[in-house]
Design an enzyme around this catalytic site. Structure first.
Site, PDB file in Angstrom:
ATOM      1  N   GLU A 109      12.756  -9.410   1.255  1.00 20.58           N
ATOM      2  CA  GLU A 109      11.937  -8.287   1.738  1.00 20.58           C
ATOM      3  C   GLU A 109      12.728  -6.992   1.503  1.00 20.58           C
ATOM      4  O   GLU A 109      13.891  -6.902   1.886  1.00 20.58           O
ATOM      5  CB  GLU A 109      11.694  -8.502   3.240  1.00 20.58           C
ATOM      6  CG  GLU A 109      10.993  -7.357   3.950  1.00 20.58           C
ATOM      7  CD  GLU A 109      10.940  -7.603   5.477  1.00 20.58           C
ATOM      8  OE1 GLU A 109      11.328  -8.699   5.946  1.00 20.58           O
ATOM      9  OE2 GLU A 109      10.540  -6.667   6.175  1.00 20.58           O
ATOM     10  N   ASN A 134       8.000  -5.696  -1.275  1.00 20.30           N
ATOM     11  CA  ASN A 134       7.955  -4.598  -0.325  1.00 20.30           C
ATOM     12  C   ASN A 134       6.516  -4.556   0.184  1.00 20.30           C
ATOM     13  O   ASN A 134       5.642  -3.986  -0.467  1.00 20.30           O
ATOM     14  CB  ASN A 134       8.330  -3.272  -0.984  1.00 20.30           C
ATOM     15  CG  ASN A 134       8.346  -2.134   0.027  1.00 20.30           C
ATOM     16  OD1 ASN A 134       7.842  -2.285   1.141  1.00 20.30           O
ATOM     17  ND2 ASN A 134       8.910  -1.000  -0.347  1.00 20.30           N
ATOM     18  N   HIS A 141      12.716  -2.652   1.770  1.00 25.34           N
ATOM     19  CA  HIS A 141      12.143  -1.366   2.177  1.00 25.34           C
ATOM     20  C   HIS A 141      13.009  -0.262   1.616  1.00 25.34           C
ATOM     21  O   HIS A 141      14.240  -0.346   1.680  1.00 25.34           O
ATOM     22  CB  HIS A 141      12.073  -1.242   3.698  1.00 25.34           C
ATOM     23  CG  HIS A 141      11.254  -2.339   4.303  1.00 25.34           C
ATOM     24  ND1 HIS A 141       9.891  -2.385   4.177  1.00 25.34           N
ATOM     25  CD2 HIS A 141      11.623  -3.452   4.959  1.00 25.34           C
ATOM     26  CE1 HIS A 141       9.455  -3.493   4.750  1.00 25.34           C
ATOM     27  NE2 HIS A 141      10.479  -4.156   5.226  1.00 25.34           N
ATOM     28  N   ILE A 142      12.377   0.739   1.095  1.00 26.53           N
ATOM     29  CA  ILE A 142      13.110   1.879   0.527  1.00 26.53           C
ATOM     30  C   ILE A 142      13.808   2.650   1.644  1.00 26.53           C
ATOM     31  O   ILE A 142      14.976   3.009   1.538  1.00 26.53           O
ATOM     32  CB  ILE A 142      12.123   2.777  -0.252  1.00 26.53           C
ATOM     33  CG1 ILE A 142      11.603   2.007  -1.478  1.00 26.53           C
ATOM     34  CG2 ILE A 142      12.782   4.092  -0.652  1.00 26.53           C
ATOM     35  CD1 ILE A 142      10.397   2.636  -2.137  1.00 26.53           C
ATOM     36  N   SER A 143      13.077   2.874   2.720  1.00 26.05           N
ATOM     37  CA  SER A 143      13.631   3.621   3.857  1.00 26.05           C
ATOM     38  C   SER A 143      14.274   2.661   4.853  1.00 26.05           C
ATOM     39  O   SER A 143      14.018   1.451   4.817  1.00 26.05           O
ATOM     40  CB  SER A 143      12.515   4.422   4.545  1.00 26.05           C
ATOM     41  OG  SER A 143      11.561   3.542   5.121  1.00 26.05           O
ATOM     42  N   ASP A 166       1.982 -15.786   6.264  1.00 24.64           N
ATOM     43  CA  ASP A 166       1.545 -17.169   6.033  1.00 24.64           C
ATOM     44  C   ASP A 166       1.593 -17.518   4.544  1.00 24.64           C
ATOM     45  O   ASP A 166       1.999 -18.624   4.175  1.00 24.64           O
ATOM     46  CB  ASP A 166       0.127 -17.386   6.567  1.00 24.64           C
ATOM     47  CG  ASP A 166       0.093 -17.502   8.089  1.00 24.64           C
ATOM     48  OD1 ASP A 166       1.167 -17.603   8.709  1.00 24.64           O
ATOM     49  OD2 ASP A 166      -1.024 -17.476   8.655  1.00 24.64           O
ATOM     50  N   HIS A 213       4.358  -4.640   8.953  1.00 25.09           N
ATOM     51  CA  HIS A 213       4.300  -4.500  10.407  1.00 25.09           C
ATOM     52  C   HIS A 213       3.000  -5.029  11.006  1.00 25.09           C
ATOM     53  O   HIS A 213       2.814  -4.966  12.216  1.00 25.09           O
ATOM     54  CB  HIS A 213       4.468  -3.012  10.773  1.00 25.09           C
ATOM     55  CG  HIS A 213       5.515  -2.314   9.959  1.00 25.09           C
ATOM     56  ND1 HIS A 213       6.844  -2.681  10.007  1.00 25.09           N
ATOM     57  CD2 HIS A 213       5.437  -1.303   9.034  1.00 25.09           C
ATOM     58  CE1 HIS A 213       7.546  -1.906   9.165  1.00 25.09           C
ATOM     59  NE2 HIS A 213       6.706  -1.067   8.567  1.00 25.09           N
ATOM     60  N   ARG A 225      13.373   4.623  12.058  1.00 25.23           N
ATOM     61  CA  ARG A 225      12.118   5.378  12.076  1.00 25.23           C
ATOM     62  C   ARG A 225      11.312   5.020  13.330  1.00 25.23           C
ATOM     63  O   ARG A 225      11.876   4.553  14.316  1.00 25.23           O
ATOM     64  CB  ARG A 225      11.352   5.097  10.776  1.00 25.23           C
ATOM     65  CG  ARG A 225      12.163   5.550   9.539  1.00 25.23           C
ATOM     66  CD  ARG A 225      11.411   5.307   8.252  1.00 25.23           C
ATOM     67  NE  ARG A 225      10.161   6.072   8.218  1.00 25.23           N
ATOM     68  CZ  ARG A 225       9.189   5.858   7.319  1.00 25.23           C
ATOM     69  NH1 ARG A 225       9.349   4.913   6.388  1.00 25.23           N
ATOM     70  NH2 ARG A 225       8.086   6.573   7.351  1.00 25.23           N
ATOM     71  N   PRO A 281       0.793  -1.229   0.000  1.00 21.34           N
ATOM     72  CA  PRO A 281       0.000   0.000   0.000  1.00 21.34           C
ATOM     73  C   PRO A 281       0.826   1.279   0.000  1.00 21.34           C
ATOM     74  O   PRO A 281       1.878   1.352   0.632  1.00 21.34           O
ATOM     75  CB  PRO A 281      -0.817  -0.111   1.291  1.00 21.34           C
ATOM     76  CG  PRO A 281      -0.079  -1.076   2.150  1.00 21.34           C
ATOM     77  CD  PRO A 281       0.562  -2.039   1.200  1.00 21.34           C
ATOM     78  N   ASN A 282       0.300   2.233  -0.728  1.00 21.65           N
ATOM     79  CA  ASN A 282       0.836   3.599  -0.817  1.00 21.65           C
ATOM     80  C   ASN A 282       2.092   3.712  -1.680  1.00 21.65           C
ATOM     81  O   ASN A 282       2.556   4.817  -1.943  1.00 21.65           O
ATOM     82  CB  ASN A 282       1.086   4.210   0.576  1.00 21.65           C
ATOM     83  CG  ASN A 282      -0.190   4.300   1.374  1.00 21.65           C
ATOM     84  OD1 ASN A 282      -1.160   4.887   0.899  1.00 21.65           O
ATOM     85  ND2 ASN A 282      -0.231   3.688   2.553  1.00 21.65           N
ATOM     86  N   ARG A 299       4.951  11.152  -2.429  1.00 21.59           N
ATOM     87  CA  ARG A 299       4.639  10.856  -1.030  1.00 21.59           C
ATOM     88  C   ARG A 299       5.898  11.019  -0.172  1.00 21.59           C
ATOM     89  O   ARG A 299       6.893  10.337  -0.411  1.00 21.59           O
ATOM     90  CB  ARG A 299       4.188   9.400  -0.977  1.00 21.59           C
ATOM     91  CG  ARG A 299       4.122   8.796   0.385  1.00 21.59           C
ATOM     92  CD  ARG A 299       4.119   7.276   0.282  1.00 21.59           C
ATOM     93  NE  ARG A 299       3.876   6.706   1.583  1.00 21.59           N
ATOM     94  CZ  ARG A 299       4.271   5.495   1.934  1.00 21.59           C
ATOM     95  NH1 ARG A 299       4.916   4.716   1.085  1.00 21.59           N
ATOM     96  NH2 ARG A 299       4.017   5.059   3.136  1.00 21.59           N
ATOM     97  N   ARG A 349       7.639   0.556  13.242  1.00 23.98           N
ATOM     98  CA  ARG A 349       8.190   0.033  11.978  1.00 23.98           C
ATOM     99  C   ARG A 349       9.359  -0.924  12.211  1.00 23.98           C
ATOM    100  O   ARG A 349       9.918  -1.482  11.274  1.00 23.98           O
ATOM    101  CB  ARG A 349       8.661   1.182  11.069  1.00 23.98           C
ATOM    102  CG  ARG A 349       7.547   2.080  10.612  1.00 23.98           C
ATOM    103  CD  ARG A 349       8.056   3.148   9.644  1.00 23.98           C
ATOM    104  NE  ARG A 349       7.166   4.287   9.656  1.00 23.98           N
ATOM    105  CZ  ARG A 349       6.040   4.370   8.923  1.00 23.98           C
ATOM    106  NH1 ARG A 349       5.682   3.408   8.115  1.00 23.98           N
ATOM    107  NH2 ARG A 349       5.266   5.441   9.013  1.00 23.98           N
ATOM    108  N   TYR A 372      11.051   8.814   1.086  1.00 27.56           N
ATOM    109  CA  TYR A 372      10.995   7.786   0.041  1.00 27.56           C
ATOM    110  C   TYR A 372      11.650   8.221  -1.280  1.00 27.56           C
ATOM    111  O   TYR A 372      11.741   7.415  -2.203  1.00 27.56           O
ATOM    112  CB  TYR A 372       9.536   7.381  -0.217  1.00 27.56           C
ATOM    113  CG  TYR A 372       8.890   6.763   1.013  1.00 27.56           C
ATOM    114  CD1 TYR A 372       9.235   5.477   1.423  1.00 27.56           C
ATOM    115  CD2 TYR A 372       7.964   7.467   1.778  1.00 27.56           C
ATOM    116  CE1 TYR A 372       8.665   4.909   2.555  1.00 27.56           C
ATOM    117  CE2 TYR A 372       7.384   6.908   2.913  1.00 27.56           C
ATOM    118  CZ  TYR A 372       7.747   5.634   3.286  1.00 27.56           C
ATOM    119  OH  TYR A 372       7.183   5.079   4.411  1.00 27.56           O
ATOM    120  N   ALA A 409       3.331  -0.963   4.618  1.00 34.23           N
ATOM    121  CA  ALA A 409       2.806  -0.960   5.992  1.00 34.23           C
ATOM    122  C   ALA A 409       2.373  -2.347   6.461  1.00 34.23           C
ATOM    123  O   ALA A 409       2.395  -2.646   7.667  1.00 34.23           O
ATOM    124  CB  ALA A 409       1.644   0.016   6.100  1.00 34.23           C
TER     125      ALA A 409
END
Ligand code: DHK
Length: 146
Positions: A98, A74, A100-102, A87, A80, A107, A10-11, A18, A111, A23, A77
């Site tokens: 996995e 990725n 993550h950009i950040s 699963d 978390h 943070r 999402p997002n 954003r 997170r 990001y 959200a």
């Protein structure tokens, strides 16, 4: 040649506009181009998708069973919060990374926990969108096709 599925949560459709200080200014199309170029270089096919819905991500991970050789994800959200995504990934036999950009660890504390890190082949965070390229390199190496 293998098939690498790249799933985005999402997002991430808002990348570029954003919170650019977190990001960056690259868009999701830029991420897709980077991934396509990297997969082409390594001789792999790619499927690149994004959804704001947890159910879509679970369904796509399920559909990757028996079709894809590896997953780069990725979960944004849902990293978390989502036992359902964990699963689904547990039921996928191939390697997954996995991304993550950040740097999620630098943070907010909510997170810092990931439901998927414990079953991932590797975790990449804080490298910006270049992390997707590193993730593809990693799954290619794990598949023995680098
Ligand atoms: C993206 C998100 O949308 C956040 O919810 C995660 C992740 C971090 C990223 O850095 O790519 O916490």
């Amino acid at each position: 040649m293998g098939l690498i599925c790249i799933f985005n949560g999402p997002n991430l459709n808002l990348l570029g506009t954003r919170e650019p200080e977190i990001y960056g200014r690259d868009t999701l199309d830029d991420v897709e181009s980077l991934c396509a170029e990297k997969c082409r270089e390594l001789g792999h096919a790619m499927r690149f998708m994004q959804s704001n819905s947890e159910g879509d991500l679970v369904t796509w991970i399920q559909e990757a069973r028996g079709k894809a050789d590896a997953i780069v994800i990725n979960p944004a959200a849902y990293t978390h919060t989502s036992i359902a995504i964990r699963d689904a990934l547990s039921a996928f036999a191939g390697p997954f990374v996995e991304v993550h950009i950040s740097n999620v660890h630098a943070r907010e504390s909510f997170r810092h926990h990931s439901y998927v890190s414990g079953i991932a082949s590797a975790v990449i965070a804080g490298c910006g969108i270049a992390g997707y390229g590193y993730a593809i390199d990693t799954v290619a190496r794990l598949l023995g096709h680098d």
